[in-house]
Design an enzyme around this catalytic site. Sequence first.
Site, PDB file in Angstrom:
ATOM      1  N   SER A  17       0.800  -1.232   0.000  1.00 20.97           N
ATOM      2  CA  SER A  17       0.000   0.000   0.000  1.00 20.97           C
ATOM      3  C   SER A  17       0.832   1.281   0.000  1.00 20.97           C
ATOM      4  O   SER A  17       0.495   2.224  -0.726  1.00 20.97           O
ATOM      5  CB  SER A  17      -0.968  -0.005   1.183  1.00 20.97           C
ATOM      6  OG  SER A  17      -1.950  -0.999   1.012  1.00 20.97           O
ATOM      7  N   LYS A  67     -10.414  -5.104  10.382  1.00 20.95           N
ATOM      8  CA  LYS A  67     -11.487  -4.487   9.602  1.00 20.95           C
ATOM      9  C   LYS A  67     -12.802  -4.382  10.386  1.00 20.95           C
ATOM     10  O   LYS A  67     -13.544  -3.408  10.225  1.00 20.95           O
ATOM     11  CB  LYS A  67     -11.704  -5.247   8.293  1.00 20.95           C
ATOM     12  CG  LYS A  67     -10.558  -5.078   7.305  1.00 20.95           C
ATOM     13  CD  LYS A  67     -10.862  -5.752   5.971  1.00 20.95           C
ATOM     14  CE  LYS A  67      -9.714  -5.573   5.004  1.00 20.95           C
ATOM     15  NZ  LYS A  67     -10.023  -6.160   3.676  1.00 20.95           N
ATOM     16  N   GLY A 130     -16.576 -15.731   3.874  1.00 19.46           N
ATOM     17  CA  GLY A 130     -15.955 -14.941   4.928  1.00 19.46           C
ATOM     18  C   GLY A 130     -16.061 -13.453   4.675  1.00 19.46           C
ATOM     19  O   GLY A 130     -16.815 -12.990   3.807  1.00 19.46           O
ATOM     20  N   ASN A 152     -19.801 -22.573   0.011  1.00 16.80           N
ATOM     21  CA  ASN A 152     -18.874 -22.594   1.140  1.00 16.80           C
ATOM     22  C   ASN A 152     -18.907 -23.968   1.803  1.00 16.80           C
ATOM     23  O   ASN A 152     -19.910 -24.684   1.729  1.00 16.80           O
ATOM     24  CB  ASN A 152     -19.277 -21.520   2.160  1.00 16.80           C
ATOM     25  CG  ASN A 152     -18.195 -21.266   3.186  1.00 16.80           C
ATOM     26  OD1 ASN A 152     -17.061 -20.937   2.846  1.00 16.80           O
ATOM     27  ND2 ASN A 152     -18.533 -21.410   4.453  1.00 16.80           N
ATOM     28  N   ARG A 153     -17.784 -24.338   2.438  1.00 16.47           N
ATOM     29  CA  ARG A 153     -17.735 -25.627   3.138  1.00 16.47           C
ATOM     30  C   ARG A 153     -18.793 -25.676   4.244  1.00 16.47           C
ATOM     31  O   ARG A 153     -19.489 -26.668   4.412  1.00 16.47           O
ATOM     32  CB  ARG A 153     -16.342 -25.860   3.718  1.00 16.47           C
ATOM     33  CG  ARG A 153     -15.274 -26.104   2.663  1.00 16.47           C
ATOM     34  CD  ARG A 153     -13.947 -26.473   3.299  1.00 16.47           C
ATOM     35  NE  ARG A 153     -12.861 -26.463   2.340  1.00 16.47           N
ATOM     36  CZ  ARG A 153     -12.563 -27.478   1.534  1.00 16.47           C
ATOM     37  NH1 ARG A 153     -13.286 -28.581   1.578  1.00 16.47           N
ATOM     38  NH2 ARG A 153     -11.552 -27.395   0.695  1.00 16.47           N
ATOM     39  N   THR A 154     -18.876 -24.581   5.021  1.00 13.41           N
ATOM     40  CA  THR A 154     -19.934 -24.485   6.028  1.00 13.41           C
ATOM     41  C   THR A 154     -21.154 -23.868   5.347  1.00 13.41           C
ATOM     42  O   THR A 154     -21.219 -22.659   5.124  1.00 13.41           O
ATOM     43  CB  THR A 154     -19.491 -23.615   7.217  1.00 13.41           C
ATOM     44  OG1 THR A 154     -18.266 -24.129   7.752  1.00 13.41           O
ATOM     45  CG2 THR A 154     -20.547 -23.599   8.304  1.00 13.41           C
ATOM     46  N   LYS A 157     -23.131 -20.716   6.629  1.00 14.06           N
ATOM     47  CA  LYS A 157     -22.530 -19.391   6.419  1.00 14.06           C
ATOM     48  C   LYS A 157     -22.902 -18.837   5.055  1.00 14.06           C
ATOM     49  O   LYS A 157     -23.208 -17.640   4.906  1.00 14.06           O
ATOM     50  CB  LYS A 157     -21.005 -19.471   6.553  1.00 14.06           C
ATOM     51  CG  LYS A 157     -20.495 -19.563   7.977  1.00 14.06           C
ATOM     52  CD  LYS A 157     -18.975 -19.414   8.001  1.00 14.06           C
ATOM     53  CE  LYS A 157     -18.448 -19.342   9.420  1.00 14.06           C
ATOM     54  NZ  LYS A 157     -16.978 -19.128   9.444  1.00 14.06           N
ATOM     55  N   GLY A 239      -5.742 -11.317  -8.200  1.00 17.50           N
ATOM     56  CA  GLY A 239      -6.272 -10.223  -7.399  1.00 17.50           C
ATOM     57  C   GLY A 239      -5.402  -8.987  -7.276  1.00 17.50           C
ATOM     58  O   GLY A 239      -5.740  -8.081  -6.506  1.00 17.50           O
TER      59      GLY A 239
END
Length: 274
Positions: A17, A67, A130, A152-154, A157, A239
């Site tokens: 940054s 955050k 997430g 998502n795995r879970t 969520k 990204g």
Amino acid sequence: MTDRYAVVGNPIGHSKSPQIQMAFAAETGEDILYTALLFPVDGFEREARMFFEHGGGKGMNVTVPFKEEAFRFADSHTERASRAGAVNTLKLLDDGTIVGDNTDGAGLVADLHRYSVSMKNRRILILGAGGAVRGVLQPILSEQPAELVIANRTVSKAQALADDFADLGTLKGCGFDELEGTFDLIINGTSASLGGELPPLKDSLVNADTVTYDMMYGADLTVFNAWAVERGVARTIDGLGMLVGQAAEAFHVWRGKRPDVEPVLAMLRGDRRR
């Protein structure tokens, strides 16, 4: 007097940054000093208050793991920060209060536009549920995709995220084994590929017209994008452009000027080849 800005996190030594923001300042002729600050994991509010009240700070970028704390620290929030429930950009206002913003999604969408990737009326899959994914959902949904699926795995969520943003578009949350059909755009919002891991993805999710985007980046293809290349997708994108794009959006929030990301991206990609 030179205005002071910083990126804060723990760890922070790896951050690009300062290099990015000082390049933006040089390009736009803005007189700023931008540094990286290591905050103790249990001291965000104390250190942030010192920065703004006694350190001459005008604005701050916030990264892992602060955050959510930055969200609580801010006196007010932009709509996109409120939706994200997390803040990566703080700005000192003229009245002495601090507004929290989240520029991650704007950075992602801007990068996809750079590659002429349309999201309107497209079928989009996002991997992960997430904070990184929550932060980009509103800007993606504003592009009016035909359908947005969060896997998502879970599973709970993913379903909770879909419920939270259901007023903005057609969303579905599910597990990886429930995915069906081919997607126009698949975005990896997990950090698994950095560790050489890959979610259990079916080959049928992609075809020769699919674009894949990994929020992570590195000197080489991420594991996710390498998987996509092996299956003949149209394009893979990492990204790095999102990183620079969210920084450019933060610079605009602070200084009212929108810098050109291309010279900075060329500089960073040049560094990665050395």
